[in-house]
Design a protein around this motif. Structure first.
Motif, PDB file in Angstrom:
ATOM      1  N   UNK A  41       0.890  -1.161   0.000  1.00  0.00           N
ATOM      2  CA  UNK A  41       0.000   0.000   0.000  1.00  0.00           C
ATOM      3  C   UNK A  41       0.921   1.202   0.000  1.00  0.00           C
ATOM      4  N   UNK A  42       0.770   2.048  -1.016  1.00  0.00           N
ATOM      5  CA  UNK A  42       1.694   3.163  -1.188  1.00  0.00           C
ATOM      6  C   UNK A  42       0.916   4.434  -1.491  1.00  0.00           C
ATOM      7  N   UNK A  43       1.259   5.511  -0.769  1.00  0.00           N
ATOM      8  CA  UNK A  43       0.628   6.799  -1.057  1.00  0.00           C
ATOM      9  C   UNK A  43       1.228   7.371  -2.331  1.00  0.00           C
ATOM     10  N   UNK A  44       0.401   8.043  -3.110  1.00  0.00           N
ATOM     11  CA  UNK A  44       0.829   8.638  -4.374  1.00  0.00           C
ATOM     12  C   UNK A  44       0.794  10.155  -4.334  1.00  0.00           C
ATOM     13  N   UNK A  45       0.101  10.704  -3.367  1.00  0.00           N
ATOM     14  CA  UNK A  45      -0.049  12.156  -3.250  1.00  0.00           C
ATOM     15  C   UNK A  45       1.054  12.694  -2.338  1.00  0.00           C
ATOM     16  N   UNK A  46       1.614  13.818  -2.705  1.00  0.00           N
ATOM     17  CA  UNK A  46       2.697  14.426  -1.927  1.00  0.00           C
ATOM     18  C   UNK A  46       2.293  15.840  -1.539  1.00  0.00           C
ATOM     19  N   UNK A  47       2.544  16.173  -0.284  1.00  0.00           N
ATOM     20  CA  UNK A  47       2.238  17.506   0.221  1.00  0.00           C
ATOM     21  C   UNK A  47       3.058  17.745   1.481  1.00  0.00           C
ATOM     22  N   UNK A  48       3.326  19.004   1.782  1.00  0.00           N
ATOM     23  CA  UNK A  48       4.015  19.292   3.046  1.00  0.00           C
ATOM     24  C   UNK A  48       3.186  18.765   4.220  1.00  0.00           C
ATOM     25  N   UNK A  49       3.858  18.280   5.228  1.00  0.00           N
ATOM     26  CA  UNK A  49       3.223  17.744   6.442  1.00  0.00           C
ATOM     27  C   UNK A  49       2.410  16.484   6.208  1.00  0.00           C
ATOM     28  N   UNK A  50       2.565  15.850   5.062  1.00  0.00           N
ATOM     29  CA  UNK A  50       1.856  14.611   4.767  1.00  0.00           C
ATOM     30  C   UNK A  50       2.884  13.491   4.672  1.00  0.00           C
ATOM     31  N   UNK A  51       2.935  12.676   5.729  1.00  0.00           N
ATOM     32  CA  UNK A  51       3.893  11.568   5.764  1.00  0.00           C
ATOM     33  C   UNK A  51       3.503  10.518   4.732  1.00  0.00           C
ATOM     34  N   UNK A  52       4.461  10.065   3.922  1.00  0.00           N
ATOM     35  CA  UNK A  52       4.135   9.041   2.924  1.00  0.00           C
ATOM     36  C   UNK A  52       3.788   7.710   3.580  1.00  0.00           C
ATOM     37  N   UNK A  53       3.029   6.923   2.873  1.00  0.00           N
ATOM     38  CA  UNK A  53       2.617   5.606   3.331  1.00  0.00           C
ATOM     39  C   UNK A  53       3.243   4.559   2.423  1.00  0.00           C
ATOM     40  N   UNK A  54       3.848   3.540   3.010  1.00  0.00           N
ATOM     41  CA  UNK A  54       4.371   2.403   2.265  1.00  0.00           C
ATOM     42  C   UNK A  54       4.420   1.218   3.216  1.00  0.00           C
ATOM     43  N   UNK A  55       3.425   0.328   3.102  1.00  0.00           N
ATOM     44  CA  UNK A  55       3.260  -0.786   4.031  1.00  0.00           C
ATOM     45  C   UNK A  55       2.899  -2.045   3.245  1.00  0.00           C
TER      46      UNK A  55
END
Length: 108
Positions: A41-55
Motif C-alpha cells: 500500500x503506497x501513497x501517491x499524493x505528496x504535500x508538506x506535512x503529509x507523511x508518505x505511506x508504504x506498508x
C-alpha cells in the motif's frame, strides 16, 4: 479486517489490472499493488506535512482498509493537495502523466 473509517462519496476506487487505486477529483491518492509475493500500500499524493505511506499487506481488502484509514486521518491535507494537483494538471496537462510503478520491475 474491515475499516471503520468512512470516506466521502467523491472518493472512488479504480481497478487497473492488479492495482487498486483510490482517487479524489481524478487525482490518485493511494494504491494497493502486488510486490514480489505480497501487496504494498503506497501513497501517491505528496504535500508538506503529509507523511508518505508504504506498508506491506497480505490481502487487497486489508490494503484497502489501511488506505481508507490513512486517508480519513489526513483528509484535510489530502483534499488540499488534490485540489492543488487538479489545478496544476489543468494548467499543464503534460505533467499529469503518471510514472510507472517500480514494483512492476521488482516482480519475480
Amino acid at each position: 479486517m474491515t475499516s471503520s473509517a468512512k470516506l466521502a462519496p467523491e472518493y472512488c476506487w479504480r481497478q487497473e489490472l492488479d492495482q487498486h487505486t483510490l482517487y479524489l477529483a481524478g487525482v490518485p491518492i493511494v494504491r494497493v499493488e502486488p510486490l514480489v509475493h505480497g501487496l504494498i500500500v503506497r501513497s501517491l499524493i505528496h504535500a508538506p506535512n503529509l507523511q508518505p505511506l508504504e506498508v506491506m499487506v497480505a490481502t487487497v481488502p486489508r490494503g484497502k482498509a489501511l488506505a481508507i484509514r490513512w486517508t480519513a486521518e489526513r483528509e484535510a491535507l489530502i483534499h488540499k493537495a488534490c485540489s492543488e494537483a487538479a489545478a496544476g494538471a489543468k494548467q499543464d496537462p503534460s505533467d499529469a502523466v503518471e510514472s510507472p510503478s517500480i514494483s512492476r520491475w521488482m516482480q519475480n
